[in-house]
Design a protein around this motif. Structure first.
Motif, PDB file in Angstrom:
ATOM      1  N   GLU A 186       6.290   9.039 -13.657  1.00  0.00           N
ATOM      2  CA  GLU A 186       5.020   8.347 -13.862  1.00  0.00           C
ATOM      3  C   GLU A 186       4.785   7.255 -12.822  1.00  0.00           C
ATOM      4  OE1 GLU A 186       4.429   6.928 -17.815  1.00  0.00           O
ATOM      5  OE2 GLU A 186       4.967   8.849 -18.756  1.00  0.00           O
ATOM      6  N   LEU A 187       5.852   6.808 -12.167  1.00  0.00           N
ATOM      7  CA  LEU A 187       5.736   5.745 -11.180  1.00  0.00           C
ATOM      8  C   LEU A 187       5.909   6.244  -9.752  1.00  0.00           C
ATOM      9  CD1 LEU A 187       7.803   2.918 -12.932  1.00  0.00           C
ATOM     10  CD2 LEU A 187       5.397   3.513 -13.210  1.00  0.00           C
ATOM     11  N   CYS A 188       6.039   7.543  -9.557  1.00  0.00           N
ATOM     12  CA  CYS A 188       6.274   8.078  -8.220  1.00  0.00           C
ATOM     13  C   CYS A 188       5.114   7.714  -7.291  1.00  0.00           C
ATOM     14  CB  CYS A 188       6.445   9.592  -8.281  1.00  0.00           C
ATOM     15  SG  CYS A 188       6.860  10.341  -6.683  1.00  0.00           S
ATOM     16  N   ASP A 189       5.444   7.017  -6.199  1.00  0.00           N
ATOM     17  CA  ASP A 189       4.456   6.566  -5.208  1.00  0.00           C
ATOM     18  C   ASP A 189       3.411   5.634  -5.811  1.00  0.00           C
ATOM     19  OD1 ASP A 189       5.628   7.985  -3.081  1.00  0.00           O
ATOM     20  OD2 ASP A 189       4.557   9.808  -3.632  1.00  0.00           O
ATOM     21  N   ARG A 190       3.758   4.994  -6.930  1.00  0.00           N
ATOM     22  CA  ARG A 190       2.856   4.053  -7.593  1.00  0.00           C
ATOM     23  C   ARG A 190       3.648   2.790  -7.963  1.00  0.00           C
ATOM     24  NH1 ARG A 190      -1.885   6.184  -9.345  1.00  0.00           N
ATOM     25  NH2 ARG A 190      -2.067   4.567 -10.956  1.00  0.00           N
ATOM     26  N   TYR A 210       1.200  -8.285  -5.557  1.00  0.00           N
ATOM     27  CA  TYR A 210       2.300  -8.420  -6.502  1.00  0.00           C
ATOM     28  C   TYR A 210       2.793  -9.865  -6.479  1.00  0.00           C
ATOM     29  CZ  TYR A 210       2.183  -3.368  -6.369  1.00  0.00           C
ATOM     30  OH  TYR A 210       1.769  -2.057  -6.447  1.00  0.00           O
ATOM     31  N   ILE A 241      -4.397   5.127  -0.857  1.00  0.00           N
ATOM     32  CA  ILE A 241      -4.217   4.210  -1.973  1.00  0.00           C
ATOM     33  C   ILE A 241      -4.568   2.804  -1.519  1.00  0.00           C
ATOM     34  CG2 ILE A 241      -2.534   3.183  -3.552  1.00  0.00           C
ATOM     35  CD1 ILE A 241      -1.018   5.779  -3.533  1.00  0.00           C
ATOM     36  N   PRO A 253      10.289   6.835  -3.297  1.00  0.00           N
ATOM     37  CA  PRO A 253       8.981   7.271  -2.804  1.00  0.00           C
ATOM     38  C   PRO A 253       9.040   8.602  -2.066  1.00  0.00           C
ATOM     39  CG  PRO A 253       9.908   5.647  -1.320  1.00  0.00           C
ATOM     40  CD  PRO A 253      10.884   5.788  -2.463  1.00  0.00           C
ATOM     41  N   VAL A 276       4.668  -0.678  -9.336  1.00  0.00           N
ATOM     42  CA  VAL A 276       4.071  -1.469 -10.410  1.00  0.00           C
ATOM     43  C   VAL A 276       4.723  -2.845 -10.433  1.00  0.00           C
ATOM     44  CG1 VAL A 276       3.459   0.523 -11.820  1.00  0.00           C
ATOM     45  CG2 VAL A 276       5.698  -0.552 -12.114  1.00  0.00           C
ATOM     46  N   CYS A 310       7.997  -6.375  -8.026  1.00  0.00           N
ATOM     47  CA  CYS A 310       7.574  -4.986  -8.188  1.00  0.00           C
ATOM     48  C   CYS A 310       8.748  -4.083  -8.497  1.00  0.00           C
ATOM     49  CB  CYS A 310       6.863  -4.484  -6.926  1.00  0.00           C
ATOM     50  SG  CYS A 310       7.943  -4.322  -5.497  1.00  0.00           S
ATOM     51  N   ARG A 352       0.868  -1.179   0.000  1.00  0.00           N
ATOM     52  CA  ARG A 352       0.000   0.000   0.000  1.00  0.00           C
ATOM     53  C   ARG A 352       0.900   1.222   0.000  1.00  0.00           C
ATOM     54  NH1 ARG A 352      -4.444   1.523   4.560  1.00  0.00           N
ATOM     55  NH2 ARG A 352      -2.544   1.694   5.792  1.00  0.00           N
ATOM     56  N   GLY A 353       0.685   2.107  -0.969  1.00  0.00           N
ATOM     57  CA  GLY A 353       1.559   3.253  -1.137  1.00  0.00           C
ATOM     58  C   GLY A 353       1.156   4.489  -0.373  1.00  0.00           C
TER      59      GLY A 353
END
Length: 316
Positions: free
Chosen positions: A142-146, A99, A94, A108, A148, A103, A89-90
């Motif tokens: 695009e991936l900051c705090d997300r 995963y 969120i 972050p 993947v 990941c 959980r970010g």
């Protein structure tokens, strides 16, 4: 080099454990004081990966807690999961996501919460803040705090084949060699890397104390240009990275087993006053400084000598 001069977030197939900022060339650590324990093996990769990565690691065993909170650190992380799925959980706003293959986590700006099975097994990479960008098909912002999945970054066939090779490998060191070879194959040129790497290294050497404006003047670019490059390659602004380096260095200067003079600590770290220091602590951990130490002492008391001791906090 200061404590924040190197950074890593100790990862685990089902956990992200923390920014251990000092790495020998290779090491094996096994948690003690636990019924099952946890094995952690790491080594620094050969050039040119050594300039991008703090270490490659293997982790297997029983997590100390069902959930761990990982405060933001000046590091990025890639985990290849070889065990049961884990969850991240970010932030409080969120939803938790699962995963299975692993990941990818850029640097972050808020704490991450990891939840994992009774046993975990993984290999991974602790990147320097700028290092992950060379292996991403998209800007880091695009991936900051997300976080993947690796599949979203490298594709399903590639990660499936890599996991199969790792699962069939003979021991941790062979697994780390396979992971290093995969990274060497994927290494690519990235515009602006030299600029970001140089300025970030200055921040690391000063524990984030150097004024960001001075950095842009020293390298002969505008503050706007520097910020754009940082967002593309690290995912955050130079100011945010400097704050994170300072916070990490401050935390690693704390000895939770002894008395703490919070005023001296705050002043020595360059915070305006204790109120500023307390605000930063809550922003990074969600805890007051005194509550943080209480939680750290709990970890030390319940899992003395554990391989993941140093940065993660019990979340339950």
């Amino acid at each position: 080099m200061s404590a924040a001069g190197r950074s890593s977030g100790i990862g685990a197939g089902s956990m992200l454990a923390a920014a251990r900022l000092d790495h020998p060339g290779a090491r094996c650590r096994r948690g003690i004081g636990d019924a099952v324990g946890m094995e952690y093996v790491s080594r620094v990769p050969r050039p040119p990966l050594g300039g991008l990565i703090d270490d490659l690691y293997y982790l297997e065993g029983a997590p100390p807690y069902a959930r761990l909170t990982l405060p933001p650190a000046p590091a990025a992380l890639l985990i290849v999961n070889l065990g049961a799925p884990f969850r991240i959980r970010g932030g409080t706003d969120i939803e938790t996501a699962e995963y299975a293959d692993g990941c990818v986590v850029t640097m972050p700006t808020r704490a991450l919460e990891f939840g994992y099975p009774l046993r975990t097994r993984s290999v991974g990479v602790h990147f320097k803040p700028w290092g992950l960008a060379l292996f991403l098909p998209m800007p880091a912002a695009e991936l900051c705090d997300r976080p993947v999945t690796i599949e979203q970054v490298w594709g399903r066939p590639a990660i499936a084949a890599l996991r199969d090779r790792l699962a069939a490998a003979d021991g941790p060191h062979k697994m780390l060699t396979l992971l290093e070879e995969e990274l060497m194959r994927r290494l690519c040129e990235t515009p602006g890397l030299g600029l970001v790497r140089h300025t970030s290294s200055v921040m690391a050497a000063t524990s984030g104390a150097v004024p960001v404006g001075d950095l842009s003047v020293a390298v002969g670019v505008s503050s706007t240009h520097l910020a754009q490059r940082f967002k593309e390659l690290i995912g955050v602004t130079p100011k945010r990275l400097a704050r994170t380096y300072r916070f990490a260095a401050t935390v690693f200067s704390i000895n939770p087993a002894g008395p703490i003079d919070w005023g001296d600590l705050a002043g020595g770290a360059g915070y305006f006053d204790q109120a500023h220091f307390g605000h930063e602590f809550r922003a990074f951990t969600g805890l007051t400084p005194t509550r943080y130490v209480e939680v750290r002492r709990r970890f030390l008391r319940e899992h003395p000598g554990h391989a993941l001791d140093g940065w993660p906090l019990p979340a339950d």
